[in-house]
Design a protein around this motif. Structure first.
Motif, PDB file in Angstrom:
ATOM      1  N   LEU A   1     -95.991  56.020  -9.680  1.00  0.00           N
ATOM      2  CA  LEU A   1     -95.257  56.858  -8.723  1.00  0.00           C
ATOM      3  C   LEU A   1     -96.122  57.023  -7.488  1.00  0.00           C
ATOM      4  CD1 LEU A   1     -92.685  58.692  -8.517  1.00  0.00           C
ATOM      5  CD2 LEU A   1     -94.109  60.562  -9.378  1.00  0.00           C
ATOM      6  N   ILE A   2     -95.579  56.700  -6.326  1.00  0.00           N
ATOM      7  CA  ILE A   2     -96.364  56.913  -5.106  1.00  0.00           C
ATOM      8  C   ILE A   2     -95.430  57.379  -3.993  1.00  0.00           C
ATOM      9  CG2 ILE A   2     -96.290  54.447  -4.481  1.00  0.00           C
ATOM     10  CD1 ILE A   2     -99.185  54.958  -3.358  1.00  0.00           C
ATOM     11  N   ASP A   3     -95.783  58.484  -3.399  1.00  0.00           N
ATOM     12  CA  ASP A   3     -94.965  59.076  -2.327  1.00  0.00           C
ATOM     13  C   ASP A   3     -93.500  59.186  -2.736  1.00  0.00           C
ATOM     14  OD1 ASP A   3     -97.314  58.958  -0.914  1.00  0.00           O
ATOM     15  OD2 ASP A   3     -96.831  56.989  -0.044  1.00  0.00           O
ATOM     16  N   GLY A   4     -93.259  59.620  -3.976  1.00  0.00           N
ATOM     17  CA  GLY A   4     -91.891  59.794  -4.429  1.00  0.00           C
ATOM     18  C   GLY A   4     -91.187  58.488  -4.766  1.00  0.00           C
ATOM     19  N   GLN A   5     -91.872  57.356  -4.584  1.00  0.00           N
ATOM     20  CA  GLN A   5     -91.267  56.053  -4.852  1.00  0.00           C
ATOM     21  C   GLN A   5     -91.728  55.535  -6.230  1.00  0.00           C
ATOM     22  OE1 GLN A   5     -89.195  54.035  -2.736  1.00  0.00           O
ATOM     23  NE2 GLN A   5     -89.093  52.891  -4.654  1.00  0.00           N
ATOM     24  N   GLN A   6     -90.768  55.118  -7.080  1.00  0.00           N
ATOM     25  CA  GLN A   6     -91.135  54.600  -8.406  1.00  0.00           C
ATOM     26  C   GLN A   6     -91.314  53.087  -8.342  1.00  0.00           C
ATOM     27  OE1 GLN A   6     -89.022  55.930 -11.810  1.00  0.00           O
ATOM     28  NE2 GLN A   6     -88.528  57.942 -10.945  1.00  0.00           N
ATOM     29  N   ILE A   7     -92.487  52.640  -8.792  1.00  0.00           N
ATOM     30  CA  ILE A   7     -92.812  51.218  -8.685  1.00  0.00           C
ATOM     31  C   ILE A   7     -93.077  50.617 -10.066  1.00  0.00           C
ATOM     32  CG2 ILE A   7     -94.520  49.587  -7.750  1.00  0.00           C
ATOM     33  CD1 ILE A   7     -94.618  51.402  -5.338  1.00  0.00           C
ATOM     34  N   ALA A   8     -92.474  49.471 -10.317  1.00  0.00           N
ATOM     35  CA  ALA A   8     -92.725  48.758 -11.574  1.00  0.00           C
ATOM     36  C   ALA A   8     -93.776  47.690 -11.318  1.00  0.00           C
ATOM     37  CB  ALA A   8     -91.441  48.115 -12.078  1.00  0.00           C
ATOM     38  N   LEU A   9     -94.836  47.694 -12.134  1.00  0.00           N
ATOM     39  CA  LEU A   9     -95.923  46.723 -11.968  1.00  0.00           C
ATOM     40  C   LEU A   9     -95.961  45.789 -13.160  1.00  0.00           C
ATOM     41  CD1 LEU A   9     -98.694  49.265 -10.922  1.00  0.00           C
ATOM     42  CD2 LEU A   9     -97.687  47.492  -9.454  1.00  0.00           C
ATOM     43  N   PHE A  10     -95.948  44.496 -12.896  1.00  0.00           N
ATOM     44  CA  PHE A  10     -95.997  43.520 -13.991  1.00  0.00           C
ATOM     45  C   PHE A  10     -97.262  42.690 -13.892  1.00  0.00           C
ATOM     46  CE2 PHE A  10     -91.497  44.447 -13.350  1.00  0.00           C
ATOM     47  CZ  PHE A  10     -91.169  44.849 -14.626  1.00  0.00           C
ATOM     48  N   TYR A  11     -97.914  42.516 -15.042  1.00  0.00           N
ATOM     49  CA  TYR A  11     -99.234  41.915 -15.055  1.00  0.00           C
ATOM     50  C   TYR A  11     -99.231  40.656 -15.914  1.00  0.00           C
ATOM     51  CZ  TYR A  11    -104.370  41.889 -15.468  1.00  0.00           C
ATOM     52  OH  TYR A  11    -105.705  41.554 -15.427  1.00  0.00           O
ATOM     53  N   LEU A  12     -99.501  39.516 -15.271  1.00  0.00           N
ATOM     54  CA  LEU A  12     -99.557  38.222 -15.965  1.00  0.00           C
ATOM     55  C   LEU A  12    -100.954  37.657 -15.783  1.00  0.00           C
ATOM     56  CD1 LEU A  12     -96.115  37.055 -14.578  1.00  0.00           C
ATOM     57  CD2 LEU A  12     -96.647  37.393 -16.988  1.00  0.00           C
ATOM     58  N   PRO A  13    -101.937  38.134 -16.556  1.00  0.00           N
ATOM     59  CA  PRO A  13    -103.346  37.895 -16.263  1.00  0.00           C
ATOM     60  C   PRO A  13    -103.729  36.415 -16.115  1.00  0.00           C
ATOM     61  CG  PRO A  13    -103.064  38.870 -18.459  1.00  0.00           C
ATOM     62  CD  PRO A  13    -101.743  38.918 -17.778  1.00  0.00           C
ATOM     63  N   ASP A  14    -103.050  35.510 -16.858  1.00  0.00           N
ATOM     64  CA  ASP A  14    -103.525  34.125 -16.795  1.00  0.00           C
ATOM     65  C   ASP A  14    -102.714  33.263 -15.830  1.00  0.00           C
ATOM     66  OD1 ASP A  14    -101.286  34.327 -18.266  1.00  0.00           O
ATOM     67  OD2 ASP A  14    -102.158  33.558 -20.137  1.00  0.00           O
ATOM     68  N   GLN A  15    -101.882  33.883 -14.978  1.00  0.00           N
ATOM     69  CA  GLN A  15    -101.036  33.100 -14.077  1.00  0.00           C
ATOM     70  C   GLN A  15    -101.643  33.005 -12.681  1.00  0.00           C
ATOM     71  OE1 GLN A  15     -98.062  31.409 -14.935  1.00  0.00           O
ATOM     72  NE2 GLN A  15     -99.122  31.862 -16.869  1.00  0.00           N
ATOM     73  N   PRO A  16    -101.227  31.975 -11.910  1.00  0.00           N
ATOM     74  CA  PRO A  16    -101.742  31.836 -10.535  1.00  0.00           C
ATOM     75  C   PRO A  16    -101.536  33.133  -9.743  1.00  0.00           C
ATOM     76  CG  PRO A  16    -100.277  30.001 -11.103  1.00  0.00           C
ATOM     77  CD  PRO A  16    -100.300  30.909 -12.282  1.00  0.00           C
ATOM     78  N   ARG A  17    -100.343  33.708  -9.844  1.00  0.00           N
ATOM     79  CA  ARG A  17    -100.186  35.042  -9.246  1.00  0.00           C
ATOM     80  C   ARG A  17    -100.062  36.043 -10.388  1.00  0.00           C
ATOM     81  NH1 ARG A  17     -95.585  37.821  -5.277  1.00  0.00           N
ATOM     82  NH2 ARG A  17     -96.374  39.906  -5.758  1.00  0.00           N
ATOM     83  N   PRO A  18    -101.059  36.886 -10.559  1.00  0.00           N
ATOM     84  CA  PRO A  18    -101.093  37.725 -11.763  1.00  0.00           C
ATOM     85  C   PRO A  18    -100.331  39.044 -11.649  1.00  0.00           C
ATOM     86  CG  PRO A  18    -103.165  37.904 -10.581  1.00  0.00           C
ATOM     87  CD  PRO A  18    -102.295  36.971  -9.780  1.00  0.00           C
TER      88      PRO A  18
END
Ligand code: SRM
Ligand code: FAD
Ligand code: SF4
Ligand code: FES
Lengths: 116, 831
Positions: free
Chosen positions: A27-44
């Motif tokens: 949660l940041i500044d009232g905005q809900q953000i979903a974070l996805f983590y793919l540790p072994d991918q080119p874009r993680p």
């Protein structure tokens, strides 16, 4: 054009808070953000809005992730539409989509980029 | 443009097929169609009428549906019989007084059961077997009856006998001829059939001519036979043949056959060229066709003729393959060898009670007919030889000799069949039409069925059709795609096998060895389920956590506003007052909406992610466990109160339900599994609608399998009777593990059963006779799962790493501010 230069990075959470191959919500500044983590991918790391435009509930972070034809995606946990993590486009219903944000790992913290 | 007026009299199976064909071929638009239907309902599947006694409803049997007929633009007169035809004025008059003009008229009036005019035939409890109303009358009569007699030992008579045994009556068959099924079988075949049927407890009396029915002494009726003997019974069912319903045609002066039947030509026109007759009322070439397949051909012929097509009806094959009272019976062509010069080969095995006879042409090259009793496995092959004139092998006897005596019975591969070969005789679909359907885009069995309608009648051709379709697809290089998804080129069953054999313990390992990409929302949960079915590791272990659908991940069911419901296990539905109080207190404290579920437990709705651990801590402290309402897993074992309280109970159904629930709790499967245990046949726990149903008997338990409620309800099949506790559990272990091993993703046991080749009999062979030698292995696998059970919530609460997952926001303790609740009926619900 010069947008990149104006990007401001804000601390969001610790790298430790992320769950590999899955999502969490922040949660940041009232905005809900979903974070996805793919540790072994080119874009993680991806940041998209947690708000599911089809159901109206804040649940995207709790969807399953993976890829379709090589493009990373998240499936809404409620009605199973697929959203491309790259740009938030909905694969089944082009009229809806998720907002996306620039996001990066800075040492042990996760930072989100914004224009203001 | 004014439409041609088409009137159809009779809405039986053939009348319906005629309308369907007309619509399908797009010809219905040029007609204004009125259908008269004497029965109070639209066409239904008379062929499967007897299934009414094993639980099928009128709806299940329905073929013509009101909304469909409306869509087709038909005017339907339900429950209204046509009583007159005026051919001069071209009108029909109905019982309800309607007068309608026609340009073209189709008679599809079917036939009626012949009741021999024996004095007393019209007494009460003397019935026939043709309509749903007849069956209702039979059920009603059977209620107070002990003994039932079927008059007539033909095909329908034996089917009726089955119905009477199912209704619990002592059943007799009385036949005028010296043997059973005199039309279809020869003497030896008839004799064996009789022996087998008598072995099943049905008493057969052949060569009996009933002369009078009057009052009995110990039963309602006494049937007096010409030979001086008599038989007492409470109910009599006449099944002595059918007579064409040609009354209307007679009255209006159409040409009628000597022994009844409306005479038609090869276009199915009667002696009036604007009037057609089809189905069992029509007489073609001096013959009535008492089967549905020829009726369907006639229907197609008329549909074609009306559109200036040139299809013709040129007779039909009357071969039949049946299971009568559980006995296989097959009859093909010239079964009795009447063709001049015909030679016969016979094989008979008294021990196994199997009889086969083939009739071949004088030169030994063509198959003319066959009789099969006790084993129909050769039927398909023999029929293909007969229908297509395929040249017989040098030694025709090899077709009926047992496999062990030679190199195996020669079967006709799908390639050996000519294009003209009829695969489905009900719908008259040839191999050529199947190939054509494949060439125009059908890519699997379902597609072919859709396009050709093959196999949608009696279903007898399913195996043959499948082998032809598979073979044709293979020849065209079509790989039948049964891949799970784009990441795995395997079926669920194959993946299950791989995981077991290679001892794979994680999705990553499975993906790197056998898949590609990152996975998706199809393959991840499937892999998670397989891994759990095989190893039963905790689903929140780091290697599994990202695989689960949100419900499994958070061990609760997500609701439409993103909150969760909580369903603690209440084994067998039994709960102490103290536990009820705890549920109430927890619900009150967290403002959770509370509801009793359809699964005999209590659901608490509206918890946010971060509240789940706290709530579960309280529940676990009070002795609750997780109820797995979120998993594709064992859900509930519903119970009735049983012998401990109920005056009718014969076993402790609650005790058994609790035992079963504890044994299988936490078991993950291709789909959810539900159980129930009832304490007696009144069945208050509705066990016959469950995947696994158990019903108490005086001597133990009856086990039912593969039932389903939900979207497409299915009655469970009776699998085994009077089991002791130990055998009951053993069979359930085996059935479930075999299901888990072989079912497709998201396939309930009901659908699995319907797709299982060999069906219920096969499952019995695997589980009871241990035909595959898998029994012990399946039990051992189940024992492993049972030994690995732990309450997933309890284990989670003990592990801070796992608990980290239960945060609404990882960087803020706030609740989701957008969740809004309102009050309704004293509780909260999503706004
Ligand atoms: C809570 C409950 C309704 C109630 O208020 O009574 C319920 C609720 C849901 N059912 Fe159900 N079913 C509930 C009893 C039933 C029953 C009755 C029974 O079990 O005796 C049936 C018919 C019996 C059967 O399954 O054969 C039933 C047939 C379904 C189906 C259709 C399954 C089918 O094979 O056609 C679905 C959909 C599915 O599973 O794909 C479903 C799916 C669902 C889901 C999971 C839908 C969803 O994905 O959100 C619902 C969410 C549950 C939750 O959030 O807790 N529910 N559901 C019942 C929970 C029972 C329990 O204690 O666990
Ligand atoms: C128990 C049973 C099992 C069978 N099993 C098989 C099998 O395994 N295989 C097989 O091929 N065949 C089987 N048959 C035969 C099959 O059901 C018939 O061949 C088929 O139903 C004939 O269809 P139809 O439309 O000609 O006649 P029907 O189905 O009899 O339909 C005729 C309809 O017309 C109505 N009608 C008659 N007169 C009028 C009028 N004046 N006005 C309005 N409506 C009228 C009747 O009420 C009836 O509803 C079985 C039959 C029975 C009874
Ligand atoms: S099923 Fe039988 S034992 Fe159970 S409650 Fe009903 S009547 Fe009683
Ligand atoms: S032969 Fe009856 S459905 Fe095909």
């Amino acid at each position: 054009m010069n947008a990149k230069l104006d990007l401001k990075w804000k601390q969001l959470c610790a790298l430790d808070d992320l769950v590999p191959h899955s999502g969490v919500a922040a949660l940041i500044d009232g905005q809900q953000i979903a974070l996805f983590y793919l540790p072994d991918q080119p874009r993680p790391l991806y940041a998209v809005s947690n708000h599911d435009p089809v159901s109206g509930a804040n649940v995207i972070a709790r969807g399953l992730i993976g890829d379709l034809k090589g493009e990373p995606m998240v499936a809404s946990p409620l009605y199973k539409q697929h959203y491309r993590l790259q740009d938030g486009a909905c694969l089944e219903q082009p009229e809806v989509g998720l907002t996306t944000w620039p996001v990066r790992i800075n040492d042990k913290t996760v930072e989100i980029g914004s224009m203001d | 443009m004014s439409k041609t007026k088409l009137v159809v009299i009779g809405n039986g199976m053939v009348g319906h097929h005629f309308l369907e064909t007309l619509v399908e071929r797009g010809h219905s638009d040029s007609y204004e169609i009125t259908v008269f239907c004497e029965e109070p309902r639209l066409a239904y599947d008379r062929v499967h009428l007897s299934s009414y006694f094993s639980g099928a409803s009128a709806d299940d049997l329905a073929m013509g549906k009101p909304e469909l007929y409306r869509q087709w633009g038909l005017n339907v007169r339900l429950g209204d019989k046509v009583v007159g035809i005026d051919r001069e004025r071209k009108t029909v008059t109905s019982q309800h007084g309607e007068l309608i003009t026609y340009d073209k008229l189709v008679l599809a009036t079917g036939s009626y059961p012949f009741v021999p005019p024996v004095p007393g035939h019209d007494r009460e409890h003397c019935l026939v077997y043709r309509t749903i109303e007849d069956l209702e009358a039979i059920s009603a009569s059977a209620e107070n009856a002990k003994v039932g007699v079927v008059v007539g030992g033909g095909l329908l008579g034996l089917e009726a006998a089955k119905a009477l045994t199912d209704l619990g009556l002592e059943t007799h068959v009385v036949e005028f001829a010296p043997r059973l099924m005199a039309v279809q079988l020869d003497e030896d075949g008839g004799a064996l059939l009789r022996r087998k049927i008598e072995g099943l407890g049905v008493q057969v009396h052949t060569g009996k001519n009933t002369q009078l029915i009057d009052d009995g002494e110990s039963h309602v009726h006494r049937m007096n036979f010409a030979d001086g003997e008599a038989l007492e019974t409470d109910l009599i069912l006449f099944s002595a043949g059918i007579r064409p319903q040609d009354e209307l045609a007679r009255q209006s002066g159409l040409e009628i056959g000597e022994r009844g039947g409306i005479v038609v030509n090869s276009s199915c026109q009667t002696s009036d060229q604007d009037i057609y007759a089809i189905g069992e009322c029509a007489l073609w070439n001096g013959r009535i066709f008492g089967l549905v397949a020829p009726g369907y051909s006639m229907a197609k012929t008329v549909a074609s003729h009306l559109a200036d097509g040139d299809e013709q009806f040129l007779g039909a094959d009357m071969s039949t393959k049946l299971k009568l009272l559980g006995v296989d019976v097959g009859s093909i062509g010239d079964a009795q060898g009447h063709t001049p010069g015909a030679l016969s080969y016979r094989y008979s095995d008294d021990a196994a009670e199997v009889y086969r006879r083939i009739v071949v042409s004088a030169d030994g090259k063509q198959l003319l007919g066959a009789v099969l009793v006790g084993d129909n496995s050769r039927y398909d092959t023999l029929l293909q030889y007969a229908l297509n004139g395929i040249e017989l092998p040098a030694d025709p006897a090899s077709l009926i000799l047992p496999e062990s005596s030679g190199a195996g019975a020669p079967t006709l591969g799908p390639d050996a069949l000519p294009d003209s070969a009829t695969l489905c005789s009900c719908l008259n679909v040839s191999k050529g039409q199947v190939c054509c359907a494949i060439d125009s885009g059908a890519i699997d069995l379902a597609g072919v069925k859709d396009a050709t309608k093959a196999s949608t009648g009696c279903g007898g051709c399913t195996a043959l059709l499948k082998s032809v379709v598979d073979n044709e697809l293979e020849k065209r290089g079509v790989e039948v795609n049964t891949d799970l998804c784009e990441h795995f080129a395997h079926t669920r069953e194959e993946l299950y096998h791989i995981v077991r054999i290679e001892g794979i313990r994680s999705f990553r390992e499975l993906l790197s060895k056998h898949g590609k990409g990152l996975g998706c929302d199809i393959c991840k949960p499937v892999a998670a389920s397989i891994l759990a079915s095989c190893w039963n590791d905790h689903i929140m272990e780091p290697q599994h956590v990202s695989l689960q659908d949100t419900n499994d991940t958070f061990m609760a069911n997500m609701q439409k506003n993103g909150t969760y419901s909580i369903v603690p296990r209440v084994p067998g539905g039994e709960i102490t007052p103290d536990k009820l109080i705890v549920l109430g207190e927890v619900a009150k404290e967290y403002g959770l909406y509370t509801k009793v579920t359809g699964g005999q437990r209590i659901d608490l709705f509206g918890a946010q992610l971060h509240q789940l651990p706290e709530i579960w801590q309280k529940l676990i402290d009070a002795g609750f466990e997780t109820g797995h309402a979120y998993g594709k897993s064992m859900r509930t074992v519903k119970s009735c109160v049983g012998s401990t309280w109920c005056r009718y109970g014969v076993q402790d159904s609650v005790g058994m339900a609790i035992q079963i629930e504890h044994r299988y709790k936490g078991l993950r499967a291709p789909h959810k599994i539900k159980f129930a245990v009832s304490g007696c046949t009144r069945e208050c726990a509705e066990a016959q609608s469950k995947d696994i149903g158990v019903i108490a008997t005086e001597n133990g338990w009856n086990l039912y399998v593969c039932g389903n409620g939900g979207m497409r309800p299915r009655h469970a099949d009776l699998f085994a009777t009077d089991l002791d506790d130990e055998t009951l559990i053993k069979y359930i272990d085996r059935v479930l593990m075999f299901y888990i091993k072989t079912a497709d993703r998201l396939q309930r046991t009901s659908v699995w059963m319907e797709n299982l080749e060999g069906g219920l009999d096969y499952l019995r062979e695997v589980v009871i006779d241990d035909k595959l030698g898998l029994g012990e292995e399946l039990e051992a696998q189940m024992a492993h799962i049972v030994s690995r059970y732990e309450c997933e919530w309890k284990a989670t609460l003990e592990d801070p790493e796992k608990l980290k997952r239960f945060r609404t926001f990882v960087n803020d303790d706030a609740a989701d501010p957008q969740i809004v609740m309102v009050q309704e009926r004293g509780q909260l619900r999503p706004a």
